[in-house]
Design a protein around this motif. Structure first.
Motif, PDB file in Angstrom:
ATOM      1  N   PRO A 179       0.951  -1.262   0.016  1.00 31.50           N
ATOM      2  CA  PRO A 179      -0.064   0.146  -0.141  1.00 31.50           C
ATOM      3  C   PRO A 179       0.703   1.216   0.055  1.00 31.50           C
ATOM      4  O   PRO A 179       2.029   1.379   0.624  1.00 31.50           O
ATOM      5  CB  PRO A 179      -0.696   0.060   1.334  1.00 31.50           C
ATOM      6  N   ASP A 180       0.411   2.259  -0.812  1.00 33.62           N
ATOM      7  CA  ASP A 180       0.932   3.451  -0.607  1.00 33.62           C
ATOM      8  C   ASP A 180      -0.481   4.768  -0.295  1.00 33.62           C
ATOM      9  O   ASP A 180       0.087   5.495  -0.206  1.00 33.62           O
ATOM     10  CB  ASP A 180       1.606   4.027  -1.910  1.00 33.62           C
ATOM     11  N   ARG A 181      -1.516   3.973  -0.052  1.00 35.85           N
ATOM     12  CA  ARG A 181      -2.727   4.952  -0.070  1.00 35.85           C
ATOM     13  C   ARG A 181      -3.695   4.063   0.640  1.00 35.85           C
ATOM     14  O   ARG A 181      -4.119   2.942   0.052  1.00 35.85           O
ATOM     15  CB  ARG A 181      -3.188   5.582  -1.158  1.00 35.85           C
ATOM     16  N   TRP A 182      -4.382   4.648   1.741  1.00 32.06           N
ATOM     17  CA  TRP A 182      -5.521   3.610   2.366  1.00 32.06           C
ATOM     18  C   TRP A 182      -6.685   4.701   2.489  1.00 32.06           C
ATOM     19  O   TRP A 182      -6.209   5.944   2.929  1.00 32.06           O
ATOM     20  CB  TRP A 182      -5.301   3.442   3.800  1.00 32.06           C
ATOM     21  N   GLU A 183      -7.822   4.468   2.664  1.00 30.50           N
ATOM     22  CA  GLU A 183      -8.822   5.224   2.901  1.00 30.50           C
ATOM     23  C   GLU A 183     -10.042   4.565   3.809  1.00 30.50           C
ATOM     24  O   GLU A 183     -10.442   3.565   3.457  1.00 30.50           O
ATOM     25  CB  GLU A 183      -9.756   5.851   1.661  1.00 30.50           C
ATOM     26  N   PHE A 184     -10.299   5.142   4.870  1.00 31.74           N
ATOM     27  CA  PHE A 184     -11.055   4.328   5.707  1.00 31.74           C
ATOM     28  C   PHE A 184     -12.507   5.164   5.807  1.00 31.74           C
ATOM     29  O   PHE A 184     -12.400   6.448   6.067  1.00 31.74           O
ATOM     30  CB  PHE A 184     -10.713   4.401   7.176  1.00 31.74           C
ATOM     31  N   TRP A 185     -13.657   4.605   5.485  1.00 33.41           N
ATOM     32  CA  TRP A 185     -14.819   5.355   5.396  1.00 33.41           C
ATOM     33  C   TRP A 185     -15.828   5.006   6.246  1.00 33.41           C
ATOM     34  O   TRP A 185     -16.198   3.758   6.429  1.00 33.41           O
ATOM     35  CB  TRP A 185     -15.316   5.186   3.879  1.00 33.41           C
ATOM     36  N   GLN A 186     -16.477   5.563   7.008  1.00 37.18           N
ATOM     37  CA  GLN A 186     -17.492   5.434   8.302  1.00 37.18           C
ATOM     38  C   GLN A 186     -18.881   6.181   7.795  1.00 37.18           C
ATOM     39  O   GLN A 186     -18.902   7.383   7.850  1.00 37.18           O
ATOM     40  CB  GLN A 186     -16.916   5.714   9.637  1.00 37.18           C
ATOM     41  N   GLY A 187     -19.815   5.385   7.555  1.00 36.65           N
ATOM     42  CA  GLY A 187     -20.886   6.105   7.179  1.00 36.65           C
ATOM     43  C   GLY A 187     -21.653   6.958   8.366  1.00 36.65           C
ATOM     44  O   GLY A 187     -21.466   6.468   9.488  1.00 36.65           O
ATOM     45  N   ARG A 188     -22.136   8.106   7.957  1.00 37.70           N
ATOM     46  CA  ARG A 188     -22.613   9.104   9.007  1.00 37.70           C
ATOM     47  C   ARG A 188     -24.023   9.881   8.626  1.00 37.70           C
ATOM     48  O   ARG A 188     -24.443   9.489   7.401  1.00 37.70           O
ATOM     49  CB  ARG A 188     -21.674  10.213   9.297  1.00 37.70           C
ATOM     50  N   LYS A 189     -24.716  10.178   9.412  1.00 35.12           N
ATOM     51  CA  LYS A 189     -25.958  10.722   9.126  1.00 35.12           C
ATOM     52  C   LYS A 189     -26.045  12.003   8.215  1.00 35.12           C
ATOM     53  O   LYS A 189     -24.909  12.515   8.261  1.00 35.12           O
ATOM     54  CB  LYS A 189     -26.741  11.348  10.588  1.00 35.12           C
ATOM     55  N   SER A 190     -26.975  12.285   7.367  1.00 35.58           N
ATOM     56  CA  SER A 190     -27.147  13.286   6.608  1.00 35.58           C
ATOM     57  C   SER A 190     -26.056  13.110   5.558  1.00 35.58           C
ATOM     58  O   SER A 190     -25.830  14.340   4.962  1.00 35.58           O
ATOM     59  CB  SER A 190     -27.132  14.489   7.245  1.00 35.58           C
ATOM     60  N   ARG A 191     -25.523  12.077   5.086  1.00 34.51           N
ATOM     61  CA  ARG A 191     -24.464  11.917   4.156  1.00 34.51           C
ATOM     62  C   ARG A 191     -23.356  12.784   4.353  1.00 34.51           C
ATOM     63  O   ARG A 191     -22.568  12.801   3.684  1.00 34.51           O
ATOM     64  CB  ARG A 191     -25.178  12.524   2.494  1.00 34.51           C
ATOM     65  N   LEU A 192     -23.106  13.236   5.412  1.00 35.58           N
ATOM     66  CA  LEU A 192     -21.941  13.793   6.109  1.00 35.58           C
ATOM     67  C   LEU A 192     -20.835  12.422   6.575  1.00 35.58           C
ATOM     68  O   LEU A 192     -20.642  12.526   7.726  1.00 35.58           O
ATOM     69  CB  LEU A 192     -22.230  14.742   7.159  1.00 35.58           C
ATOM     70  N   HIS A 193     -20.363  12.042   5.727  1.00 36.61           N
ATOM     71  CA  HIS A 193     -19.767  10.624   6.158  1.00 36.61           C
ATOM     72  C   HIS A 193     -18.171  11.037   6.514  1.00 36.61           C
ATOM     73  O   HIS A 193     -17.798  11.997   6.273  1.00 36.61           O
ATOM     74  CB  HIS A 193     -19.552   9.650   5.014  1.00 36.61           C
ATOM     75  N   ASP A 194     -17.651  10.075   7.528  1.00 30.95           N
ATOM     76  CA  ASP A 194     -16.152  10.114   7.850  1.00 30.95           C
ATOM     77  C   ASP A 194     -15.228   9.614   6.889  1.00 30.95           C
ATOM     78  O   ASP A 194     -15.573   8.465   6.703  1.00 30.95           O
ATOM     79  CB  ASP A 194     -16.114   9.811   9.290  1.00 30.95           C
ATOM     80  N   ARG A 195     -14.297  10.298   6.233  1.00 28.70           N
ATOM     81  CA  ARG A 195     -13.401   9.647   5.290  1.00 28.70           C
ATOM     82  C   ARG A 195     -11.937  10.005   5.876  1.00 28.70           C
ATOM     83  O   ARG A 195     -11.669  11.483   5.918  1.00 28.70           O
ATOM     84  CB  ARG A 195     -13.665  10.271   3.981  1.00 28.70           C
ATOM     85  N   LEU A 196     -11.233   9.156   6.191  1.00 28.67           N
ATOM     86  CA  LEU A 196      -9.839   9.616   6.634  1.00 28.67           C
ATOM     87  C   LEU A 196      -8.826   8.650   5.521  1.00 28.67           C
ATOM     88  O   LEU A 196      -8.906   7.445   5.363  1.00 28.67           O
ATOM     89  CB  LEU A 196      -9.463   9.013   8.125  1.00 28.67           C
ATOM     90  N   GLN A 197      -7.954   9.466   5.143  1.00 25.48           N
ATOM     91  CA  GLN A 197      -7.176   9.011   4.168  1.00 25.48           C
ATOM     92  C   GLN A 197      -5.678   9.068   4.778  1.00 25.48           C
ATOM     93  O   GLN A 197      -5.390   9.787   5.203  1.00 25.48           O
ATOM     94  CB  GLN A 197      -6.995  10.100   2.810  1.00 25.48           C
ATOM     95  N   TYR A 198      -4.798   8.053   4.321  1.00 26.67           N
ATOM     96  CA  TYR A 198      -3.660   7.824   4.793  1.00 26.67           C
ATOM     97  C   TYR A 198      -2.513   7.734   3.321  1.00 26.67           C
ATOM     98  O   TYR A 198      -3.017   6.653   2.552  1.00 26.67           O
ATOM     99  CB  TYR A 198      -3.311   6.650   5.581  1.00 26.67           C
ATOM    100  N   ARG A 199      -1.775   8.546   3.304  1.00 26.87           N
ATOM    101  CA  ARG A 199      -0.959   8.437   2.118  1.00 26.87           C
ATOM    102  C   ARG A 199       0.406   8.418   2.566  1.00 26.87           C
ATOM    103  O   ARG A 199       0.873   9.125   3.414  1.00 26.87           O
ATOM    104  CB  ARG A 199      -1.272   9.668   0.966  1.00 26.87           C
ATOM    105  N   LEU A 200       1.166   7.865   1.749  1.00 23.35           N
ATOM    106  CA  LEU A 200       2.889   7.760   2.126  1.00 23.35           C
ATOM    107  C   LEU A 200       3.714   8.770   1.421  1.00 23.35           C
ATOM    108  O   LEU A 200       3.536   8.988   0.233  1.00 23.35           O
ATOM    109  CB  LEU A 200       3.148   6.167   1.532  1.00 23.35           C
ATOM    110  N   GLN A 201       4.141   9.251   2.182  1.00 29.89           N
ATOM    111  CA  GLN A 201       5.071  10.674   1.913  1.00 29.89           C
ATOM    112  C   GLN A 201       6.314  10.571   2.257  1.00 29.89           C
ATOM    113  O   GLN A 201       6.586  10.787   3.856  1.00 29.89           O
ATOM    114  CB  GLN A 201       4.561  12.089   2.075  1.00 29.89           C
TER     115      GLN A 201
END
Length: 212
Positions: A179-201
């Motif tokens: 991996p050089d990039r990950w994304e974790f998506w957690q569904g949230r109310k009103s479509r304001l979802h949580d998205r955390l991205q990890y990128r290798l730098q």
């Protein structure tokens, strides 16, 4: 049908994903979520979609099963002569996706793909059920065949040839996505979802929040 599909709605309210509560290392965050999916006894929590791109630029996806993960990457096993194998031989990059519907979570992983060592592939192949080992010899994966009878006949021939100890076919083995990039998506109310991205730098993981 179109109107019924357009009316489908779901409010995601099970959990949240906050920077302060997430792991600094994406592998640790993935292992945490995977363990929670296993603990929840979800159907096939180890299933992941693999996306590859052919030499013509045309993408394709399929579902495979993760068979290992550590600091080196994510591992699965398959036929090297399959469509994904041929595409990876030309373009050794892929994207993976886990979708744990019941937990309202998605994990996306991107990176370079390499073959596992022969020793790793041999060890995993030897751990498979006999029918699965014979099936690896029987199926010319992704090739056009005339009917299921072809597979049954091939499996029978492999059984006669190898008995209870079929060796690993030279065209079958493991892939490891580094991996050089990950994304974790957690569904949230009103479509304001949580998205955390990890990128290798520069050899370090940078964690960022993405807009949903």
């Amino acid at each position: 049908m179109d109107s019924k599909l357009a009316d489908l709605r779901k409010s995601y309210e099970r959990a949240e994903l906050d920077e302060t509560a997430s792991q600094a290392d994406p592998l640790q965050q993935f292992e945490l979520w995977l363990q929670q999916a296993l603990d929840a006894q979800l159907p096939e929590p180890n299933a992941m979609t693999v996306a590859t791109v052919g030499p013509d630029g045309r993408p394709s996806t399929r579902v495979v099963l993760i068979k290992g993960c550590d600091a080196r990457g994510i591992v699965w096993y398959t036929n090297y002569h399959s469509r994904k194998g041929r595409e990876l031989a030309v373009n050794p990059f892929a994207a993976l996706q886990f979708h744990w519907v019941e937990l309202e979570r998605v994990v996306r992983i991107e990176g370079r793909v390499e073959k596992t060592s022969d020793a790793e592939s041999d060890a995993y192949f030897a751990s498979r059920p006999l029918d699965s080992r014979l099936g690896a010899w029987a199926s010319p994966q992704s090739e056009v065949i005339h009917g299921r009878a072809v597979l049954v006949a091939n499996a029978a021939k492999a059984g006669v040839r190898f008995g209870l100890n079929p060796p690993r076919p030279p065209h079958w083995g493991g892939y490891r996505l580094v991996p050089d990039r990950w994304e974790f998506w957690q569904g949230r109310k009103s479509r304001l979802h949580d998205r955390l991205q990890y990128r290798l730098q520069d050899g370090q993981w940078v964690r960022e929040r993405l807009a949903p």
